[in-house]
Each structure stands twice: as C-alpha cells, then as structure tokens.
Design an enzyme around this catalytic site. Structure first.
Site, mmCIF file in Angstrom:
data_model
loop_
_atom_site.group_PDB
_atom_site.id
_atom_site.type_symbol
_atom_site.label_atom_id
_atom_site.label_comp_id
_atom_site.label_asym_id
_atom_site.label_seq_id
_atom_site.Cartn_x
_atom_site.Cartn_y
_atom_site.Cartn_z
ATOM 1 N N CYS A 103 0.839 -1.205 0.000
ATOM 2 C CA CYS A 103 0.000 0.000 0.000
ATOM 3 C C CYS A 103 0.875 1.256 0.000
ATOM 4 O O CYS A 103 0.606 2.211 -0.732
ATOM 5 C CB CYS A 103 -0.927 -0.008 1.211
ATOM 6 S SG CYS A 103 -1.918 1.490 1.366
ATOM 7 N N CYS A 200 -5.194 -2.287 6.754
ATOM 8 C CA CYS A 200 -6.077 -1.133 6.553
ATOM 9 C C CYS A 200 -7.470 -1.496 6.052
ATOM 10 O O CYS A 200 -8.456 -0.944 6.507
ATOM 11 C CB CYS A 200 -5.407 -0.117 5.635
ATOM 12 S SG CYS A 200 -4.471 -0.804 4.281
#
EC number: 2.8.1.13
Length: 367
Positions: A103, A200
């Site tokens: 990410c 996340c």
C-alpha cells in the site's frame, strides 16, 4: 531558517493523531499546508467494520481547527488492482504477504504522490509515519524514527530515494507521547483516538471472516512433525508460521502440555504441520533467501556484507551476513537461529539507523 512559505505540502490526513500533528507542525514551520484524505477501500456491506466516514469526519475536524483545506480522493480501484489482488494471490499460494508495505509502495507514495504533485501542485507530500529522512550526496536516505517503539521504516523499504526526497515526515523526530501531548494541547479531535491496528482494509474485524469472503476455505488435516493427525484446519490461508492461537488442539496423549505452534505448511497436500514448544527446531531458521529486492539509496549489491535484518515488524535487529546470489536474489545468514521466518513477508536490512532496503522472503534456510 529557510523560507518555506513558497513551498506547498500535501499531508495525507488519515483521521489519526500522527497525521493531524504532522499537519500542525508543517504549518508552524511556515509551509503552505493542504490536507488530502484517501479512500482506498469500498465497503460492500453496511456493517460497522469500516470507519472511513468517521475517519474522514475526524480529518475534516482537524483541518477546520488548523485552518487548512481538505481534499478527498478515491484510490479504491488502484488499491484493488495493485494491492488487494496481490494479497489474495499470495494467500492462495500459501504465503503470508504484508499489504501495508505494498500500500505504501503503490498508493501512498505513488498514486498519492503523483496526484499531489500533478493535480494539486505540491512541492512535497507528508505523512504521519515514524521515520526520518537524511539527504547525503544528492540522495535521500530513509532512517528509523526516533521512537524505537513506533519506528515504521520496515513498511517503507520499497521507497526510492527520489520518493523520499519528495516526502516529509514531521513526527519521525518525536516520541509518540510527545505527539499526543501536542494534539491534546491543541484540543484536536484525534488527540485521544487509539492507533489503528491490523490491515487497513480489514480494520478491526476478524481476519478469518474477511478472508473467507474472497477465498474459498479448504479444510484439511493438522499433522504433527512425527506424522500423527491430531485435528483439522479450516484452510491453510488462515494460519501463519509461529502461530499458536486458534489451532483448536490440546496437549498430546503422552501428556505434554506445551502449546502447539504452526511450524510448516504443505500447500501441495493441504496439510498444516505443528509441533510443541516455541523453540522447536522445525520453527527455527538459520537464514533465508530473499527476492524482489529494493535498495533505498545504494546500488545493487555485488559482494557479501554485514548488517542487521528484521524478518517482521517490531522484531529486534538480527545481525547477519548478506550474500548476492544474482541480481535479484540474496542469501541471508543469521548469527543465531530465528523463529517463524515466514515466506511472503519482508526481510528489511539496516546499518545502524539507516534502512538500506529489503526484499520478499522466498524460502527459509533450516539446519
């Protein structure tokens, strides 16, 4: 002091305390500060799992308080294509990936950086990561954060020195309690908000529930290192090396009450292999082979060198020798055996406070 008033910084506002204080510190340093909230995940249900709207509200409240504007951007499509699909394929192959590292590589320091520079005219981006940057001979190095407990350089080893040169990390010079104190003094909405945990896009929900939505569970036997079947697992993807909880097995009939640990996965035959004791030889490795290498601010290595390595986040540094096998593969030998070295995770290398770079663990080396 250099004049920062002509420099525009876009701060990635997550709705957490670290990015909130980062925005404040940059404003104090005279920069033109603008906030940007990224939405990286589209929820497909109405449950309370995802706190994106609450995070956005917190980010907005902080920006209002600091007198800076807040933009929002949706990177969910990029996230799905570049992070999540890879995450699923790694799990399918029996490995344990780290999506936070991907990410940072694909979204926060690529899609976000490009958008900030091209669409918002940014000179820099800033995040609330606990890392530091140092510029030497025209190259930017990545350094550990001052707060050893919170240092996040492990998650940023894939960044290039050019990406680091375009990034500011205001809280990297601080200890976490100091950051909270500033937020409380300013009465920011995020001052007492707890740190986010877990991946996340999964948030606080149960990992097994989440994964089973995307990958069909395939139950199979749990077998001891001696070949005895002692239970059934619900799917290899739910288990990682060194795992102790959630195996659903007690002591052996011989009476040893030592806890069971996952020591291996036989992906071809869908077998989960377990042993008793956290220092069982099958759990220990003397080294590893890593590939998909990335060096932050140095050329690819051509000869063996000494440094330290972390094979997972918040692990104590392990002294080691790194030897190149070819352009994109290295052998790492630890100074002492290490437990639960996990294929798919990242091995990240350090020389004192400098993060040199790292790679993906392909295989572990056992005695």
């Amino acid at each position: 002091m250099s004049d920062n008033s002509q420099k525009k910084v876009i701060v990635g506002m997550s709705g957490g305390v670290d990015s909130s204080v980062s925005a404040y510190l940059l404003k104090e340093q005279g920069y033109q500060v603008v906030g940007l909230f990224m939405k990286n995940w589209e929820e497909d249900d109405d449950t309370e799992y995802c706190s994106a709207s609450a995070d956005l509200a917190d980010a907005q409240a902080v920006c209002d308080k600091l007198g800076i504007e807040l933009h929002t951007i949706n990177f969910a499509a990029e996230y799905w294509d570049n992070v999540f699909e890879h995450f699923l394929s790694e799990y399918k192959a029996g490995r344990t990936p780290n999506p936070d590292i991907l990410c940072n590589k694909e979204i926060k320091f690529k899609a976000f950086l490009e958008y900030a520079a091209e669409d918002l005219g940014a000179d820099y981006i800033a995040t609330g990561h606990y890392v530091r940057r140092r510029d030497i001979d025209g190259k930017s190095q990545l350094l550990r954060g001052v707060d050893n407990n919170k240092d996040q350089s492990y998650f940023l080893y894939t960044l290039s020195h050019q990406q680091i040169a375009q990034s500011l990390f205001p809280v990297g010079e601080m200890e976490k309690p100091e950051v909270r104190k500033i937020a409380e003094k300013l009465d920011l909405a995020t001052a007492k908000k707890k740190d986010s945990t877990g991946i996340c896009f999964i948030g606080e929900r149960k990992f097994t529930d989440f994964l089973s939505r995307y990958l069909p569970a395939k139950p199979g036997p749990i077998v001891t290192v001696d070949g005895e079947t002692i239970g059934e697992h619900q799917g290899l993807m739910y288990h990682t090396l060194g795992q102790r909880k959630g195996l659903g097995i007690g002591g052996t009939k011989e009476g040893s009450e030592d806890p069971w640990y996952v020591v291996d996965k036989d992906v071809a035959n869908n077998i989960l292999i377990v042993a008793q004791g956290h220092e069982h030889p099958r759990l220990m490795s003397v080294g590893l082979i890593a590939q998909q290498l990335h060096w932050v601010a140095r050329e690819p290595i051509t000869e063996a060198f000494r440094c330290t390595v972390k094979t997972r986040y918040r692990q104590a540094d392990i002294p080691c020798t790194v030897t190149p096998l070819d352009e994109d593969k290295i052998e790492v030998r630890f100074d002492y055996p290490v437990a639960a070295v996990t294929p798919g995770q990242s091995a990240v290398f350090y020389q004192d406070e400098v993060c040199l770079g790292g790679g993906i663990i392909e295989t572990r080396i056992q005695e």
